[in-house]
Design a protein around this motif. Structure first.
Motif, PDB file in Angstrom:
ATOM      1  N   GLN A   1      21.777  14.618  58.636  1.00 32.80           N
ATOM      2  CA  GLN A   1      22.263  14.068  59.640  1.00 32.80           C
ATOM      3  C   GLN A   1      21.116  13.817  60.905  1.00 32.80           C
ATOM      4  OE1 GLN A   1      25.355  17.254  60.531  1.00 32.80           O
ATOM      5  NE2 GLN A   1      26.958  15.787  59.902  1.00 32.80           N
TER       6      GLN A   1
ATOM      7  N   THR B   1      23.222  10.648  62.376  1.00 34.07           N
ATOM      8  CA  THR B   1      24.647  10.169  62.199  1.00 34.07           C
ATOM      9  C   THR B   1      25.599  11.792  62.119  1.00 34.07           C
ATOM     10  OG1 THR B   1      26.397   9.452  60.782  1.00 34.07           O
ATOM     11  CG2 THR B   1      24.559  10.429  59.765  1.00 34.07           C
ATOM     12  N   ASP B   2      26.509  11.714  62.303  1.00 32.07           N
ATOM     13  CA  ASP B   2      27.489  13.025  62.197  1.00 32.07           C
ATOM     14  C   ASP B   2      28.275  12.855  60.885  1.00 32.07           C
ATOM     15  OD1 ASP B   2      26.915  13.913  64.626  1.00 32.07           O
ATOM     16  OD2 ASP B   2      28.425  12.991  65.728  1.00 32.07           O
TER      17      ASP B   2
ATOM     18  N   THR C   1      29.331  13.064  57.119  1.00 32.67           N
ATOM     19  CA  THR C   1      29.121  14.260  56.124  1.00 32.67           C
ATOM     20  C   THR C   1      29.308  13.494  54.766  1.00 32.67           C
ATOM     21  OG1 THR C   1      29.619  15.977  57.505  1.00 32.67           O
ATOM     22  CG2 THR C   1      29.935  16.543  55.091  1.00 32.67           C
TER      23      THR C   1
END
Length: 122
Positions: free
Chosen positions: A91, A96-97, A99
């Motif tokens: 991340q 980014t968040d 997953t």
């Protein structure tokens, strides 16, 4: 990261011949500051390949590799703990968040350089 060719790298005028360019790429990969999957010594000049740099993030087309500082590398980590251990590095590198899921992390290979370990999809 973006795809690039050795020919495009030569056009930057940072190297005056392909042998020096390939030697620098191999040296920097061994240090862990860059990553690519291909065998650079055999790669044709016009063949695109994914090129990753340890400090680059942001506009990355491919998300198939990410670095972990070598001091945080745990080769003994259990499969079920890979997501928890590697997700923050993924991340952070890609900003980014998002997953990708546990299966993504289960199937990663790694290349250990002097400064960074690169986890990548094979």
């Amino acid at each position: 990261m973006e795809s690039i060719t050795l020919l495009e790298m030569m056009k930057t005028n940072c190297h005056d011949n392909t042998l020096k360019l390939k030697a620098d790429l191999i040296s920097n990969k061994n240090k862990g500051v860059i990553f690519y999957k291909e065998s650079i010594s055999k790669l044709p000049l016009d063949e695109p390949f994914e090129f990753y740099y340890n400090v680059t993030n942001g506009t990355i087309t491919y998300q198939n590799a990410f670095p972990v500082p070598v001091k945080y590398f745990k080769p003994w980590i259990k499969s079920e703990d890979k997501l928890q251990h590697l997700l923050p590095y993924y991340q952070s590198y890609y900003g980014t968040d998002h997953t990708p899921g546990n299966q993504y992390f289960q199937n990663l290979s790694y290349f250990k350089g002097e400064r960074f370990v690169w986890f990548y999809e094979h």
